[in-house]
Each structure stands twice: as C-alpha cells, then as structure tokens.
Design an enzyme around this catalytic site. Structure first.
Site, PDB file in Angstrom:
ATOM      1  CB  THR A   1      -2.745   7.220  -2.308  1.00 58.32           C
ATOM      2  OG1 THR A   1      -1.980   6.023  -2.579  1.00 58.32           O
ATOM      3  CG2 THR A   1      -1.951   8.434  -2.773  1.00 58.32           C
TER       4      THR A   1
ATOM      5  CG  ASP B   1       2.868  -2.672   9.299  1.00 59.43           C
ATOM      6  OD1 ASP B   1       3.188  -3.810   8.881  1.00 59.43           O
ATOM      7  OD2 ASP B   1       2.897  -1.667   8.590  1.00 59.43           O
TER       8      ASP B   1
ATOM      9  NE  ARG C   1      -2.353  -0.165   3.796  1.00 59.31           N
ATOM     10  CZ  ARG C   1      -3.183   0.173   4.780  1.00 59.31           C
ATOM     11  NH1 ARG C   1      -4.482   0.085   4.587  1.00 59.31           N
ATOM     12  NH2 ARG C   1      -2.739   0.602   5.926  1.00 59.31           N
TER      13      ARG C   1
ATOM     14  CG  ASP D   1       6.480  -2.680  10.113  1.00 61.66           C
ATOM     15  OD1 ASP D   1       7.115  -3.039   9.100  1.00 61.66           O
ATOM     16  OD2 ASP D   1       6.099  -1.520  10.302  1.00 61.66           O
TER      17      ASP D   1
HETATM   18  C1  PRP Z   1      -0.486  -4.893   4.483  1.00 61.03           C
HETATM   19  C2  PRP Z   1      -1.179  -6.236   4.554  1.00 61.03           C
HETATM   20  C3  PRP Z   1      -2.018  -6.241   3.306  1.00 61.03           C
HETATM   21  C4  PRP Z   1      -2.381  -4.791   3.152  1.00 61.03           C
HETATM   22  C5  PRP Z   1      -3.801  -4.615   3.573  1.00 61.03           C
HETATM   23  O1  PRP Z   1       0.583  -4.941   3.630  1.00 61.03           O
HETATM   24  O2  PRP Z   1      -0.306  -7.309   4.623  1.00 61.03           O
HETATM   25  O3  PRP Z   1      -1.336  -6.711   2.166  1.00 61.03           O
HETATM   26  O4  PRP Z   1      -1.533  -4.044   4.017  1.00 61.03           O
HETATM   27  O5  PRP Z   1      -4.209  -3.315   3.349  1.00 61.03           O
HETATM   28  P1  PRP Z   1      -5.307  -2.933   2.282  1.00 61.03           P
HETATM   29  O6  PRP Z   1      -6.424  -3.900   2.439  1.00 61.03           O
HETATM   30  O7  PRP Z   1      -5.684  -1.538   2.671  1.00 61.03           O
HETATM   31  O8  PRP Z   1      -4.694  -2.982   0.917  1.00 61.03           O
HETATM   32  P2  PRP Z   1       1.565  -3.681   3.399  1.00 61.03           P
HETATM   33  O9  PRP Z   1       1.097  -2.855   2.247  1.00 61.03           O
HETATM   34  O10 PRP Z   1       1.759  -2.957   4.693  1.00 61.03           O
HETATM   35  O11 PRP Z   1       2.891  -4.350   2.920  1.00 61.03           O
HETATM   36  P3  PRP Z   1       3.864  -5.354   3.697  1.00 61.03           P
HETATM   37  O12 PRP Z   1       3.113  -6.663   3.854  1.00 61.03           O
HETATM   38  O13 PRP Z   1       5.002  -5.481   2.760  1.00 61.03           O
HETATM   39  O14 PRP Z   1       4.244  -4.750   5.012  1.00 61.03           O
HETATM   40  N1  URA Z   2      -1.993  -3.493   7.076  1.00 55.18           N
HETATM   41  C1  URA Z   2      -1.620  -3.926   8.291  1.00 55.18           C
HETATM   42  O1  URA Z   2      -0.575  -4.588   8.426  1.00 55.18           O
HETATM   43  N2  URA Z   2      -2.370  -3.611   9.350  1.00 55.18           N
HETATM   44  C2  URA Z   2      -3.494  -2.881   9.240  1.00 55.18           C
HETATM   45  O2  URA Z   2      -4.162  -2.633  10.253  1.00 55.18           O
HETATM   46  C3  URA Z   2      -3.881  -2.435   7.964  1.00 55.18           C
HETATM   47  C4  URA Z   2      -3.119  -2.766   6.900  1.00 55.18           C
END
Ligand code: PRP
Ligand code: URA
Length: 209
Positions: free
Chosen positions: A109, A201, A105, A204
């Site tokens: 945005t 998160d 994400r 993380d």
């Molecule tokens: C997180 C999570 C999903 C997404 C969900 O990933 O693992 O893929 O956010 O959010 P959404 O429904 O609003 O799209 P992130 O983009 O933080 O990436 P990461 O897994 O690499 O930390």
């Molecule tokens: N991605 C995450 O990892 N946590 C949230 O709460 C939303 C998006």
C-alpha cells in the site's frame, strides 16, 4: 525550479559523493562511509540560521566573548535508514541528543506504519533535525513530523538526501512550514514507490540486507 521551503544542497562536493552513492556497485561499507560524509557536509547549511548566544571564554591570552548554539539539539532518525545519517551529523553536533522514530512503508500500500517511538522528554524546547535519506511518497516523513508536533516540537527541519517531487508535495501539503533540505530532487516515483533515478533501497544498501 524553486520550491517554497525546499533547500537544495547542490554543493559540488556533496554532489560528487552523492553520485558515487547512487552507483549500484558501491557496497554497504562504501555506501555507509559516503552517507556519513554527506550527512556531515549537509549540517553546515542546515544549521546556518540557528540562533547563537554569547559565551565568555578565557583564551591563553585574555578573556573574550565567543558564541555558542543557543538551544539544545535533538536528532531524530527515522528507522532504519535514518540511522545511516546519524553519525555523520553527530560528528558536527556531538552534544545532540537522539530520539528514534520507527516508521516503515507497507510494501503493497506504501502507507507508513509506525512501530517505535522514543524521544527525549524535553524535545519541545530543542532544535530538531528529522533525518531520513529517502523522501519518496512522503508518507513516512509526514507521519514522523506529525508525531513530533504531537510531542510539542515547534522548531524542526527535515533533512533527506534524495527527494521525489511527489514526496515533497505530500509533506508540504500537511506541513508547509517545515523546511525540507535535500541534496537532490529526482525525477519521479516508479509504480512501486521507488525514486527514479534514486539510489535503490537505502536501508538495504546501508545495512547489507
Ligand atoms: C524508506 C526510507 C524512508 C521511506 C521513504 O524506509 O528510509 O523512511 O522508505 O518512503 P516514503 O516517503 O514513501 O514513506 P523503509 O520503509 O524502506 O524502511 P527501512 O528504512 O526500515 O528500510
Ligand atoms: N525508500 C527507499 O529506500 N528508496 C526509495 O527509492 C524509496 C523509498
């Protein structure tokens, strides 16, 4: 409230582990272990309606006919956080192949940005489990499902751990036929697109970043 094509896995053992996972004091080692266990437990319900086919087998005493899964399985984690569920699922489905979809994400945005795709060439003929612990705005999940459809996938399920109502609605607006399995439907998103109460998160917390 029941939502169409949303399966809430509210088994007491899953809920107990999910509560431990939400706890902010769980470090990345504990978080990874719990996520692994929950993902494995979810597999039982997620795969319940998969077709089987007969398979002859010789026991130590006689021949009989058992059952095995009728179709190959492909597991598709959405990078990064989806990787945290992959081993738990693979313990129960060790013959599954793995595809990877990189979607992250944009933090301002909240729009999904796809950065990597690698799928088995015959994925269209397989049962696909798309996995990602978090379904927040639904942007990442929807983008991943669209990509899988473009690759010819017809049989897929989206397996997450914590879903926001907004994300479920967004995914089902575009892809109403894709079942969503989740261990929790939380209250709402905050202004930064995080799920409340959520677990923070996920990426993380899994990777210690
Ligand atoms: C997180 C999570 C999903 C997404 C969900 O990933 O693992 O893929 O956010 O959010 P959404 O429904 O609003 O799209 P992130 O983009 O933080 O990436 P990461 O897994 O690499 O930390
Ligand atoms: N991605 C995450 O990892 N946590 C949230 O709460 C939303 C998006």
């Amino acid at each position: 409230m029941e939502l169409p094509n949303v399966i809430l896995l509210d088994h007491p053992v899953i809920q107990t582990k999910l509560t431990e996972l939400r706890d902010f004091t769980a470090d990345h080692r504990k978080f990874r272990a719990l996520l692994d266990e929950i993902a494995g437990l979810m597999v039982y319900e997620v795969t319940r309606d998969w077709p089987t086919k007969p398979q002859p087998v010789q026991t130590p005493l006689e021949k009989t006919v058992g059952k095995v899964l009728a179709r190959q399985v492909t597991l598709v984690p959405i990078l990064r956080a989806g990787l945290g569920m992959a081993d738990g699922v693979l313990k129960l489905l060790p013959d599954a192949r793995l595809g990877h979809l990189g979607v992250r994400r944009n933090e301002e945005t909240l729009e999904p940005m796809s950065y990597y795709q690698k799928l088995p060439p015959d994925i269209a003929q397989t049962e696909v489990l798309l996995i990602d612990p978090m379904l927040a705005t639904g942007g990442s999940g929807s983008a991943a499902i669209s990509y899988l459809k473009t690759a010819g996938v017809v049989s897929m399920k989206f397996v997450c751990l914590v879903a926001a109502p907004e994300g479920i609605a967004a995914v089902h607006r575009e892809h109403p036929e894709v079942p969503i399995y989740t261990a929790a439907i939380d209250r709402q998103l905050n202004e930064k697109g995080y799920i409340l109460p959520g677990l923070g998160d996920a990426g993380d917390r899994i990777f210690g970043t």
